[in-house]
Motif scaffolding. Structure first.
Motif, PDB file in Angstrom:
ATOM      1  N   VAL A  57       5.696   1.458  -8.777  1.00 49.68           N
ATOM      2  CA  VAL A  57       6.157   0.106  -8.446  1.00 49.68           C
ATOM      3  C   VAL A  57       4.974  -0.830  -8.191  1.00 49.68           C
ATOM      4  CG1 VAL A  57       7.414  -1.261  -6.722  1.00 49.68           C
ATOM      5  CG2 VAL A  57       8.384   0.887  -7.553  1.00 49.68           C
ATOM      6  N   LEU A  58       4.017  -0.384  -7.378  1.00 51.71           N
ATOM      7  CA  LEU A  58       2.898  -1.256  -7.018  1.00 51.71           C
ATOM      8  C   LEU A  58       1.982  -1.562  -8.200  1.00 51.71           C
ATOM      9  CD1 LEU A  58       1.885   0.064  -3.480  1.00 51.71           C
ATOM     10  CD2 LEU A  58       3.324  -1.908  -4.068  1.00 51.71           C
ATOM     11  N   SER A  59       1.771  -0.575  -9.076  1.00 58.52           N
ATOM     12  CA  SER A  59       0.881  -0.819 -10.225  1.00 58.52           C
ATOM     13  C   SER A  59       1.457  -1.891 -11.141  1.00 58.52           C
ATOM     14  CB  SER A  59       0.615   0.471 -10.991  1.00 58.52           C
ATOM     15  OG  SER A  59       1.805   0.983 -11.545  1.00 58.52           O
ATOM     16  N   LYS A  60       2.773  -2.003 -11.232  1.00 59.20           N
ATOM     17  CA  LYS A  60       3.403  -3.052 -12.041  1.00 59.20           C
ATOM     18  C   LYS A  60       3.137  -4.432 -11.447  1.00 59.20           C
ATOM     19  CE  LYS A  60       7.209  -0.193 -13.691  1.00 59.20           C
ATOM     20  NZ  LYS A  60       8.658   0.055 -13.610  1.00 59.20           N
ATOM     21  N   ARG A  61       2.827  -4.480 -10.163  1.00 60.12           N
ATOM     22  CA  ARG A  61       2.584  -5.747  -9.466  1.00 60.12           C
ATOM     23  C   ARG A  61       1.091  -6.040  -9.287  1.00 60.12           C
ATOM     24  NH1 ARG A  61       7.483  -3.798  -7.616  1.00 60.12           N
ATOM     25  NH2 ARG A  61       9.122  -5.369  -7.437  1.00 60.12           N
ATOM     26  N   TYR A  63      -1.322  -3.987  -8.062  1.00 56.38           N
ATOM     27  CA  TYR A  63      -2.046  -3.230  -7.038  1.00 56.38           C
ATOM     28  C   TYR A  63      -2.746  -2.052  -7.704  1.00 56.38           C
ATOM     29  CZ  TYR A  63       0.640  -5.824  -3.572  1.00 56.38           C
ATOM     30  OH  TYR A  63       1.191  -6.813  -2.808  1.00 56.38           O
ATOM     31  N   THR A  64      -3.995  -1.814  -7.332  1.00 53.56           N
ATOM     32  CA  THR A  64      -4.782  -0.719  -7.894  1.00 53.56           C
ATOM     33  C   THR A  64      -5.476   0.027  -6.758  1.00 53.56           C
ATOM     34  OG1 THR A  64      -6.819  -1.997  -8.073  1.00 53.56           O
ATOM     35  CG2 THR A  64      -5.285  -2.125  -9.948  1.00 53.56           C
ATOM     36  N   PRO A  65      -6.026   1.217  -7.028  1.00 55.61           N
ATOM     37  CA  PRO A  65      -6.789   1.924  -5.991  1.00 55.61           C
ATOM     38  C   PRO A  65      -7.992   1.107  -5.499  1.00 55.61           C
ATOM     39  CG  PRO A  65      -6.223   3.433  -7.748  1.00 55.61           C
ATOM     40  CD  PRO A  65      -5.839   2.048  -8.217  1.00 55.61           C
ATOM     41  N   GLU A  66      -8.480   0.211  -6.336  1.00 54.14           N
ATOM     42  CA  GLU A  66      -9.635  -0.601  -5.958  1.00 54.14           C
ATOM     43  C   GLU A  66      -9.275  -1.729  -4.991  1.00 54.14           C
ATOM     44  OE1 GLU A  66      -8.942   0.188  -9.288  1.00 54.14           O
ATOM     45  OE2 GLU A  66     -10.374   1.839  -9.180  1.00 54.14           O
ATOM     46  N   ASN A  67      -8.028  -2.241  -5.051  1.00 52.00           N
ATOM     47  CA  ASN A  67      -7.676  -3.369  -4.189  1.00 52.00           C
ATOM     48  C   ASN A  67      -6.598  -3.040  -3.153  1.00 52.00           C
ATOM     49  OD1 ASN A  67      -5.165  -3.474  -5.495  1.00 52.00           O
ATOM     50  ND2 ASN A  67      -5.711  -5.214  -6.769  1.00 52.00           N
ATOM     51  N   THR A  68      -6.262  -1.743  -3.012  1.00 54.88           N
ATOM     52  CA  THR A  68      -5.171  -1.363  -2.123  1.00 54.88           C
ATOM     53  C   THR A  68      -5.500  -0.086  -1.363  1.00 54.88           C
ATOM     54  OG1 THR A  68      -3.618  -2.252  -3.757  1.00 54.88           O
ATOM     55  CG2 THR A  68      -2.689  -0.843  -2.054  1.00 54.88           C
ATOM     56  N   LEU A  69      -5.165  -0.090  -0.092  1.00 57.08           N
ATOM     57  CA  LEU A  69      -5.248   1.124   0.719  1.00 57.08           C
ATOM     58  C   LEU A  69      -3.818   1.469   1.123  1.00 57.08           C
ATOM     59  CD1 LEU A  69      -6.799   3.290   2.278  1.00 57.08           C
ATOM     60  CD2 LEU A  69      -6.993   1.662   4.161  1.00 57.08           C
ATOM     61  N   TYR A  70      -3.297   2.562   0.597  1.00 54.92           N
ATOM     62  CA  TYR A  70      -1.913   2.966   0.863  1.00 54.92           C
ATOM     63  C   TYR A  70      -1.858   3.860   2.092  1.00 54.92           C
ATOM     64  CZ  TYR A  70       2.618   5.231   0.357  1.00 54.92           C
ATOM     65  OH  TYR A  70       3.874   5.716   0.592  1.00 54.92           O
ATOM     66  N   ALA A  71      -0.930   3.564   2.976  1.00 50.42           N
ATOM     67  CA  ALA A  71      -0.687   4.408   4.146  1.00 50.42           C
ATOM     68  C   ALA A  71       0.813   4.623   4.265  1.00 50.42           C
ATOM     69  CB  ALA A  71      -1.223   3.745   5.405  1.00 50.42           C
ATOM     70  N   GLN A  72       1.183   5.778   4.769  1.00 52.99           N
ATOM     71  CA  GLN A  72       2.598   6.122   4.890  1.00 52.99           C
ATOM     72  C   GLN A  72       2.820   6.757   6.249  1.00 52.99           C
ATOM     73  OE1 GLN A  72       4.314   8.307   1.556  1.00 52.99           O
ATOM     74  NE2 GLN A  72       5.104   9.796   2.986  1.00 52.99           N
TER      75      GLN A  72
END
Length: 83
Positions: A57-61, A63-72
């Motif tokens: 979902v995020l990659s379609k918008r 968001y990439t590993p370079e500009n996003t830090l994912y936390a859950q």
């Protein structure tokens, strides 16, 4: 299977050997756990599956590993609660 492989590898690294019967027991235990989870929490999925879905979902918008830090953060109380 991945969880079973990890458990088998862990035992092998500690003990050095493992019988086929012991391997079967580990696999059966993991299979039973997954069956119970599926029965009591229909539609549930692993954190790895969640990450794949979020990434899709995020990659379609943009968001990439370079500009996003994912936390859950999840609360495991229901899963860990003994019935």
């Amino acid at each position: 299977i991945d969880a079973s492989s990890e458990d088998i590898s862990e035992v092998l690294s500690k003990v050095g050997s493992l019988s086929v019967l012991d391997c079967c027991k580990i696999i059966a235990e993991k299979t039973n756990t997954l069956e119970r989870l599926s029965r009591h929490f229909p539609g549930s999925f692993s954190s790895q599956e969640c990450l794949k879905k979020v990434d899709a979902v995020l990659s379609k918008r943009g968001y990439t590993p370079e500009n996003t830090l994912y936390a859950q953060s999840v609360c495991p109380d229901e899963v860990n609660h003994e019935v």
